[in-house]
Design an enzyme around this catalytic site. Structure first.
Site, PDB file in Angstrom:
ATOM      1  N   CYS A   1       0.834  -1.206   0.000  1.00 37.22           N
ATOM      2  CA  CYS A   1       0.000   0.000   0.000  1.00 37.22           C
ATOM      3  C   CYS A   1       0.870   1.257   0.000  1.00 37.22           C
ATOM      4  O   CYS A   1       1.459   1.602   1.030  1.00 37.22           O
ATOM      5  CB  CYS A   1      -0.900  -0.022   1.235  1.00 37.22           C
ATOM      6  SG  CYS A   1      -1.913   1.441   1.420  1.00 37.22           S
TER       7      CYS A   1
ATOM      8  N   CYS B   1      -0.307   3.988   2.329  1.00 34.83           N
ATOM      9  CA  CYS B   1      -0.014   3.756   3.752  1.00 34.83           C
ATOM     10  C   CYS B   1       1.474   3.976   4.055  1.00 34.83           C
ATOM     11  O   CYS B   1       1.827   4.583   5.055  1.00 34.83           O
ATOM     12  CB  CYS B   1      -0.355   2.322   4.149  1.00 34.83           C
ATOM     13  SG  CYS B   1      -1.906   1.720   3.503  1.00 34.83           S
ATOM     14  N   ASP B   2       2.339   3.443   3.217  1.00 36.43           N
ATOM     15  CA  ASP B   2       3.757   3.326   3.571  1.00 36.43           C
ATOM     16  C   ASP B   2       4.702   4.172   2.732  1.00 36.43           C
ATOM     17  O   ASP B   2       5.903   4.204   3.015  1.00 36.43           O
ATOM     18  CB  ASP B   2       4.196   1.848   3.442  1.00 36.43           C
ATOM     19  CG  ASP B   2       3.395   0.929   4.358  1.00 36.43           C
ATOM     20  OD1 ASP B   2       2.926   1.416   5.407  1.00 36.43           O
ATOM     21  OD2 ASP B   2       3.247  -0.250   4.023  1.00 36.43           O
TER      22      ASP B   2
END
Ligand code: NAP
Length: 309
Positions: A134, A137-138
Protein backbone atom coordinates in the site's frame (compact mmCIF):
# COMPACT_ATOMS: atom_id res chain seq x y z
CA UNK A 1 -34.69 -20.42 23.87
CA UNK A 2 -31.61 -19.69 21.79
CA UNK A 3 -30.25 -16.19 22.09
CA UNK A 4 -30.97 -13.96 19.09
CA UNK A 5 -28.65 -10.98 18.60
CA UNK A 6 -29.79 -7.79 16.92
CA UNK A 7 -26.53 -7.57 15.01
CA UNK A 8 -23.72 -9.99 14.29
CA UNK A 9 -20.65 -8.50 12.67
CA UNK A 10 -18.48 -10.99 10.78
CA UNK A 11 -14.90 -9.69 10.94
CA UNK A 12 -13.20 -7.50 13.54
CA UNK A 13 -11.34 -5.00 11.38
CA UNK A 14 -11.93 -1.23 11.44
CA UNK A 15 -15.23 -1.56 9.55
CA UNK A 16 -16.46 -4.35 11.82
CA UNK A 17 -15.68 -2.66 15.11
CA UNK A 18 -17.05 0.68 13.93
CA UNK A 19 -20.31 -1.07 13.02
CA UNK A 20 -20.28 -2.67 16.48
CA UNK A 21 -19.61 0.68 18.18
CA UNK A 22 -22.49 2.38 16.36
CA UNK A 23 -24.69 -0.68 16.87
CA UNK A 24 -24.30 -0.89 20.64
CA UNK A 25 -24.61 2.87 20.99
CA UNK A 26 -27.95 2.57 19.16
CA UNK A 27 -29.03 0.03 21.77
CA UNK A 28 -28.53 -3.06 19.58
CA UNK A 29 -27.44 -6.36 21.14
CA UNK A 30 -24.21 -6.72 19.15
CA UNK A 31 -21.63 -9.47 18.68
CA UNK A 32 -18.44 -9.38 16.60
CA UNK A 33 -17.14 -12.73 15.38
CA UNK A 34 -13.41 -12.51 14.73
CA UNK A 35 -11.08 -15.31 13.68
CA UNK A 36 -7.80 -14.07 15.15
CA UNK A 37 -7.39 -10.61 16.63
CA UNK A 38 -8.96 -7.19 16.22
CA UNK A 39 -7.70 -5.00 13.40
CA UNK A 40 -7.85 -7.08 10.23
CA UNK A 41 -5.35 -6.01 7.54
CA UNK A 42 -4.28 -3.06 9.72
CA UNK A 43 -2.39 -5.44 11.96
CA UNK A 44 0.15 -5.92 9.15
CA UNK A 45 1.09 -2.24 9.30
CA UNK A 46 3.24 -0.94 12.11
CA UNK A 47 2.73 2.73 11.28
CA UNK A 48 -0.62 4.07 10.09
CA UNK A 49 -0.33 7.76 9.28
CA UNK A 50 -3.49 8.33 7.29
CA UNK A 51 -6.12 7.58 9.93
CA UNK A 52 -7.04 10.95 11.39
CA UNK A 53 -6.64 11.78 15.06
CA UNK A 54 -3.16 10.35 15.63
CA UNK A 55 -0.65 13.14 15.15
CA UNK A 56 2.29 10.74 15.39
CA UNK A 57 0.62 7.89 13.52
CA UNK A 58 -0.43 4.66 15.18
CA UNK A 59 0.53 0.99 15.08
CA UNK A 60 -2.11 -1.08 13.25
CA UNK A 61 -2.41 -3.63 16.08
CA UNK A 62 -2.83 -0.87 18.62
CA UNK A 63 -5.52 0.84 16.54
CA UNK A 64 -7.35 -2.48 16.15
CA UNK A 65 -7.28 -3.04 19.91
CA UNK A 66 -8.45 0.52 20.57
CA UNK A 67 -11.38 0.01 18.21
CA UNK A 68 -12.32 -3.28 19.91
CA UNK A 69 -12.11 -1.74 23.40
CA UNK A 70 -14.06 1.31 22.23
CA UNK A 71 -16.94 -0.89 21.06
CA UNK A 72 -16.76 -3.18 24.11
CA UNK A 73 -16.93 -0.17 26.43
CA UNK A 74 -20.58 0.20 25.40
CA UNK A 75 -21.37 -3.52 25.60
CA UNK A 76 -20.37 -5.05 22.26
CA UNK A 77 -19.13 -8.61 22.67
CA UNK A 78 -16.47 -10.48 20.73
CA UNK A 79 -16.54 -14.19 19.94
CA UNK A 80 -13.17 -15.52 18.76
CA UNK A 81 -14.15 -18.13 16.21
CA UNK A 82 -14.01 -18.85 12.51
CA UNK A 83 -17.25 -18.42 10.60
CA UNK A 84 -17.84 -21.60 8.60
CA UNK A 85 -21.12 -20.80 6.86
CA UNK A 86 -23.96 -18.31 6.79
CA UNK A 87 -27.71 -18.63 6.32
CA UNK A 88 -28.77 -15.13 5.46
CA UNK A 89 -32.31 -15.42 4.10
CA UNK A 90 -35.31 -14.86 6.37
CA UNK A 91 -35.88 -12.77 9.46
CA UNK A 92 -33.49 -14.74 11.68
CA UNK A 93 -30.04 -15.32 10.17
CA UNK A 94 -27.75 -18.17 11.22
CA UNK A 95 -23.97 -17.80 11.61
CA UNK A 96 -22.27 -21.17 11.91
CA UNK A 97 -18.87 -20.86 13.57
CA UNK A 98 -16.11 -23.17 14.72
CA UNK A 99 -17.47 -22.80 18.28
CA UNK A 100 -21.18 -23.17 17.55
CA UNK A 101 -24.22 -21.65 15.89
CA UNK A 102 -25.31 -18.07 16.43
CA UNK A 103 -28.56 -16.31 15.52
CA UNK A 104 -29.12 -12.69 14.62
CA UNK A 105 -31.69 -10.38 13.06
CA UNK A 106 -29.04 -8.55 11.01
CA UNK A 107 -25.60 -9.51 9.73
CA UNK A 108 -22.82 -7.12 8.82
CA UNK A 109 -20.22 -8.68 6.57
CA UNK A 110 -16.79 -7.17 7.23
CA UNK A 111 -14.39 -9.89 6.15
CA UNK A 112 -12.18 -7.58 4.10
CA UNK A 113 -9.77 -8.32 1.31
CA UNK A 114 -6.11 -9.19 1.27
CA UNK A 115 -3.40 -8.26 -1.19
CA UNK A 116 -2.38 -10.87 -3.73
CA UNK A 117 1.17 -12.03 -2.97
CA UNK A 118 4.00 -12.64 -5.38
CA UNK A 119 4.83 -15.85 -3.52
CA UNK A 120 8.59 -15.47 -3.95
CA UNK A 121 11.49 -15.93 -1.52
CA UNK A 122 11.94 -12.95 0.79
CA UNK A 123 8.40 -11.60 0.38
CA UNK A 124 6.96 -12.90 3.65
CA UNK A 125 10.22 -12.38 5.55
CA UNK A 126 10.47 -8.69 4.60
CA UNK A 127 6.79 -7.74 4.80
CA UNK A 128 6.79 -4.54 6.85
CA UNK A 129 10.58 -4.36 6.48
CA UNK A 130 10.67 -3.03 2.94
CA UNK A 131 7.88 -5.04 1.34
CA UNK A 132 4.61 -3.13 1.26
CA UNK A 133 1.19 -3.59 -0.33
CA UNK A 134 0.00 0.00 0.00
CA UNK A 135 1.74 3.14 -1.25
CA UNK A 136 -0.83 5.40 0.42
CA UNK A 137 -0.01 3.76 3.75
CA UNK A 138 3.76 3.33 3.57
CA UNK A 139 5.07 5.53 0.76
CA UNK A 140 6.35 8.22 3.12
CA UNK A 141 8.69 5.70 4.76
CA UNK A 142 10.64 5.58 1.48
CA UNK A 143 11.15 9.30 0.97
CA UNK A 144 14.25 9.90 -1.17
CA UNK A 145 14.84 6.17 -1.78
CA UNK A 146 14.66 3.95 -4.85
CA UNK A 147 11.68 1.59 -4.82
CA UNK A 148 10.29 -1.01 -7.18
CA UNK A 149 6.62 -1.52 -7.97
CA UNK A 150 5.42 -4.95 -9.11
CA UNK A 151 2.37 -5.00 -11.40
CA UNK A 152 0.89 -3.25 -14.40
CA UNK A 153 -2.73 -2.55 -13.42
CA UNK A 154 -4.40 0.61 -12.15
CA UNK A 155 -3.08 0.15 -8.64
CA UNK A 156 0.51 -0.24 -9.84
CA UNK A 157 0.15 2.81 -12.09
CA UNK A 158 -1.49 4.92 -9.40
CA UNK A 159 1.01 3.88 -6.75
CA UNK A 160 4.00 4.44 -9.05
CA UNK A 161 2.81 8.01 -9.67
CA UNK A 162 2.25 8.60 -5.94
CA UNK A 163 5.68 7.17 -5.11
CA UNK A 164 7.39 9.21 -7.83
CA UNK A 165 6.49 12.35 -5.84
CA UNK A 166 8.11 10.95 -2.71
CA UNK A 167 10.95 8.68 -3.83
CA UNK A 168 14.09 9.37 -5.78
CA UNK A 169 13.36 6.68 -8.35
CA UNK A 170 10.51 4.25 -9.03
CA UNK A 171 11.08 1.14 -11.14
CA UNK A 172 7.91 -0.56 -12.36
CA UNK A 173 8.41 -4.25 -13.03
CA UNK A 174 5.70 -5.77 -15.20
CA UNK A 175 5.40 -9.26 -16.62
CA UNK A 176 4.08 -8.10 -20.00
CA UNK A 177 5.15 -5.40 -22.48
CA UNK A 178 2.04 -3.27 -22.06
CA UNK A 179 0.20 -1.92 -19.08
CA UNK A 180 -3.21 -3.21 -18.07
CA UNK A 181 -3.74 0.20 -16.41
CA UNK A 182 -6.31 2.61 -17.91
CA UNK A 183 -5.13 5.11 -20.51
CA UNK A 184 -5.70 7.92 -18.03
CA UNK A 185 -2.51 6.84 -16.24
CA UNK A 186 -0.27 6.55 -19.30
CA UNK A 187 0.51 10.24 -19.74
CA UNK A 188 1.35 10.98 -16.08
CA UNK A 189 3.51 7.86 -15.98
CA UNK A 190 5.42 8.97 -19.08
CA UNK A 191 5.71 12.54 -17.75
CA UNK A 192 7.28 11.48 -14.45
CA UNK A 193 11.01 11.69 -15.07
CA UNK A 194 11.90 9.33 -12.24
CA UNK A 195 9.71 6.36 -13.24
CA UNK A 196 11.41 3.57 -15.20
CA UNK A 197 9.89 0.40 -16.60
CA UNK A 198 11.24 -3.12 -16.83
CA UNK A 199 8.92 -4.86 -19.27
CA UNK A 200 8.48 -8.63 -19.65
CA UNK A 201 10.10 -9.03 -16.26
CA UNK A 202 9.35 -10.67 -12.95
CA UNK A 203 10.79 -10.26 -9.49
CA UNK A 204 12.03 -13.69 -8.47
CA UNK A 205 13.54 -12.91 -5.07
CA UNK A 206 13.64 -10.09 -2.52
CA UNK A 207 16.76 -9.79 -0.44
CA UNK A 208 18.38 -7.82 2.33
CA UNK A 209 19.78 -8.22 5.84
CA UNK A 210 17.41 -6.66 8.36
CA UNK A 211 15.51 -4.71 5.72
CA UNK A 212 15.16 -4.90 1.94
CA UNK A 213 18.23 -3.91 -0.03
CA UNK A 214 17.40 -5.27 -3.48
CA UNK A 215 15.59 -7.70 -5.74
CA UNK A 216 16.48 -10.26 -8.36
CA UNK A 217 14.59 -9.77 -11.59
CA UNK A 218 14.22 -12.14 -14.48
CA UNK A 219 13.71 -11.19 -18.12
CA UNK A 220 10.84 -13.46 -19.08
CA UNK A 221 11.80 -13.38 -22.79
CA UNK A 222 15.50 -14.20 -22.50
CA UNK A 223 15.52 -15.93 -19.11
CA UNK A 224 18.38 -13.69 -17.99
CA UNK A 225 18.46 -12.62 -14.35
CA UNK A 226 19.93 -9.52 -12.76
CA UNK A 227 20.05 -7.65 -9.47
CA UNK A 228 18.46 -4.29 -8.70
CA UNK A 229 19.26 -2.26 -5.60
CA UNK A 230 16.23 -0.75 -3.89
CA UNK A 231 15.00 0.21 -0.45
CA UNK A 232 11.42 -0.94 -0.92
CA UNK A 233 9.18 -3.24 -2.92
CA UNK A 234 5.55 -2.30 -3.49
CA UNK A 235 3.51 -5.32 -4.54
CA UNK A 236 0.52 -4.05 -6.55
CA UNK A 237 -0.81 -7.12 -8.31
CA UNK A 238 -4.44 -7.02 -7.19
CA UNK A 239 -6.41 -7.99 -4.14
CA UNK A 240 -8.52 -10.99 -3.14
CA UNK A 241 -11.79 -10.21 -1.35
CA UNK A 242 -12.68 -12.66 1.43
CA UNK A 243 -16.10 -13.35 -0.06
CA UNK A 244 -16.05 -17.17 -0.20
CA UNK A 245 -18.69 -17.37 2.56
CA UNK A 246 -21.26 -15.50 0.49
CA UNK A 247 -20.48 -16.67 -3.06
CA UNK A 248 -23.72 -17.86 -4.63
CA UNK A 249 -25.71 -16.14 -1.86
CA UNK A 250 -24.96 -12.50 -2.66
CA UNK A 251 -24.14 -10.87 -5.95
CA UNK A 252 -20.42 -10.26 -6.42
CA UNK A 253 -18.61 -8.43 -9.22
CA UNK A 254 -16.29 -10.30 -11.60
CA UNK A 255 -13.39 -9.98 -9.16
CA UNK A 256 -15.36 -11.30 -6.17
CA UNK A 257 -16.27 -8.08 -4.31
CA UNK A 258 -19.78 -8.09 -2.83
CA UNK A 259 -21.96 -5.64 -4.69
CA UNK A 260 -23.22 -2.96 -2.31
CA UNK A 261 -23.45 0.80 -2.70
CA UNK A 262 -22.83 3.62 -0.22
CA UNK A 263 -25.74 2.41 1.90
CA UNK A 264 -23.82 -0.91 2.36
CA UNK A 265 -27.14 -2.75 1.87
CA UNK A 266 -27.00 -5.99 -0.07
CA UNK A 267 -29.84 -7.60 -1.99
CA UNK A 268 -30.86 -9.54 1.17
CA UNK A 269 -32.80 -7.45 3.72
CA UNK A 270 -30.88 -7.13 6.99
CA UNK A 271 -27.52 -8.03 5.44
CA UNK A 272 -24.83 -5.39 4.86
CA UNK A 273 -21.38 -5.54 3.25
CA UNK A 274 -18.79 -3.06 4.44
CA UNK A 275 -15.17 -2.04 4.04
CA UNK A 276 -12.76 -3.76 1.68
CA UNK A 277 -15.23 -6.57 1.00
CA UNK A 278 -17.65 -4.42 -0.99
CA UNK A 279 -17.45 -2.71 -4.36
CA UNK A 280 -16.00 0.74 -3.69
CA UNK A 281 -13.44 3.12 -5.16
CA UNK A 282 -11.12 3.58 -2.17
CA UNK A 283 -10.24 0.84 0.31
CA UNK A 284 -8.71 2.44 3.39
CA UNK A 285 -9.11 2.20 7.17
CA UNK A 286 -11.04 5.45 7.22
CA UNK A 287 -13.45 4.38 4.45
CA UNK A 288 -14.00 0.99 6.11
CA UNK A 289 -14.79 2.73 9.40
CA UNK A 290 -17.22 5.04 7.60
CA UNK A 291 -18.97 2.01 6.10
CA UNK A 292 -19.32 0.49 9.58
CA UNK A 293 -21.19 3.54 10.82
CA UNK A 294 -23.42 3.56 7.73
CA UNK A 295 -24.25 -0.15 8.02
CA UNK A 296 -25.20 0.18 11.70
CA UNK A 297 -27.45 3.11 10.80
CA UNK A 298 -29.31 1.12 8.15
CA UNK A 299 -29.43 -2.01 10.32
CA UNK A 300 -31.04 0.01 13.11
CA UNK A 301 -33.55 1.44 10.63
CA UNK A 302 -34.30 -2.05 9.28
CA UNK A 303 -34.84 -3.42 12.82
CA UNK A 304 -37.14 -0.54 13.72
CA UNK A 305 -39.21 -1.11 10.61
CA UNK A 306 -39.28 -4.89 11.21
CA UNK A 307 -40.47 -4.34 14.81
CA UNK A 308 -43.33 -2.19 13.51
CA UNK A 309 -44.53 -4.82 11.04
P1 NAP B 1 -5.49 -5.73 -11.54
O1 NAP B 1 -6.22 -4.80 -12.42
O2 NAP B 1 -5.96 -7.14 -11.41
O3 NAP B 1 -3.99 -5.75 -12.08
C1 NAP B 1 -3.06 -6.61 -11.51
C2 NAP B 1 -1.73 -6.41 -12.22
O4 NAP B 1 -0.78 -7.24 -11.58
C3 NAP B 1 -1.80 -6.81 -13.68
O5 NAP B 1 -0.99 -5.95 -14.44
C4 NAP B 1 -1.23 -8.23 -13.66
O6 NAP B 1 -0.50 -8.57 -14.82
C5 NAP B 1 -0.25 -8.17 -12.52
N1 NAP B 1 -0.12 -9.45 -11.83
C6 NAP B 1 -1.09 -10.24 -11.35
N2 NAP B 1 -0.57 -11.32 -10.73
C7 NAP B 1 0.77 -11.20 -10.85
C8 NAP B 1 1.87 -11.99 -10.43
N3 NAP B 1 1.71 -13.12 -9.76
N4 NAP B 1 3.12 -11.56 -10.72
C9 NAP B 1 3.31 -10.40 -11.38
N5 NAP B 1 2.32 -9.60 -11.82
C10 NAP B 1 1.06 -10.00 -11.55
O7 NAP B 1 -5.37 -5.20 -10.04
P2 NAP B 1 -5.29 -3.70 -9.50
O8 NAP B 1 -4.37 -2.88 -10.29
O9 NAP B 1 -5.04 -3.81 -8.03
O10 NAP B 1 -6.75 -3.18 -9.69
C11 NAP B 1 -7.83 -3.87 -9.07
C12 NAP B 1 -9.13 -3.18 -9.42
O11 NAP B 1 -9.17 -1.90 -8.80
C13 NAP B 1 -9.27 -2.95 -10.92
O12 NAP B 1 -10.60 -3.12 -11.29
C14 NAP B 1 -8.84 -1.54 -11.07
O13 NAP B 1 -9.38 -0.91 -12.21
C15 NAP B 1 -9.36 -0.91 -9.77
N6 NAP B 1 -8.58 0.28 -9.46
C16 NAP B 1 -8.98 1.46 -9.98
C17 NAP B 1 -8.27 2.61 -9.78
C18 NAP B 1 -8.75 3.86 -10.38
O14 NAP B 1 -9.67 3.82 -11.17
N7 NAP B 1 -8.16 4.98 -10.06
C19 NAP B 1 -7.09 2.58 -9.01
C20 NAP B 1 -6.67 1.37 -8.50
C21 NAP B 1 -7.43 0.22 -8.74
P3 NAP B 1 -1.23 -8.80 -16.24
O15 NAP B 1 -1.57 -7.43 -16.73
O16 NAP B 1 -0.20 -9.49 -17.04
O17 NAP B 1 -2.40 -9.66 -15.94
Amino acid sequence: MEHIYDMIVVGGGPGGYTAALYGVRAGLDTLVVEKMSAGGQMTLTTQIDNYPGFENGVDGNELGEKMRLGAERFGAKTEYAEVLSLELEGEIKKVVTSTGELLSRTVILATGASPRRLGIPGEAEFTGLGVSYCAACDGMLYRGRTVVVAGGGNTAAHDAITLSRICEKVIVIHRRDTLRASRVYHEPLAAAKNIEFRWNSAITEIHGDDIVSGVTIKDLKTGETGELECGGVFVCIGREPASALVRGKLECDETGYVIADETTRTAIPGVYAIGDLRTKPLRQVVTAAADGATAAHFAEQYLTEAAGR
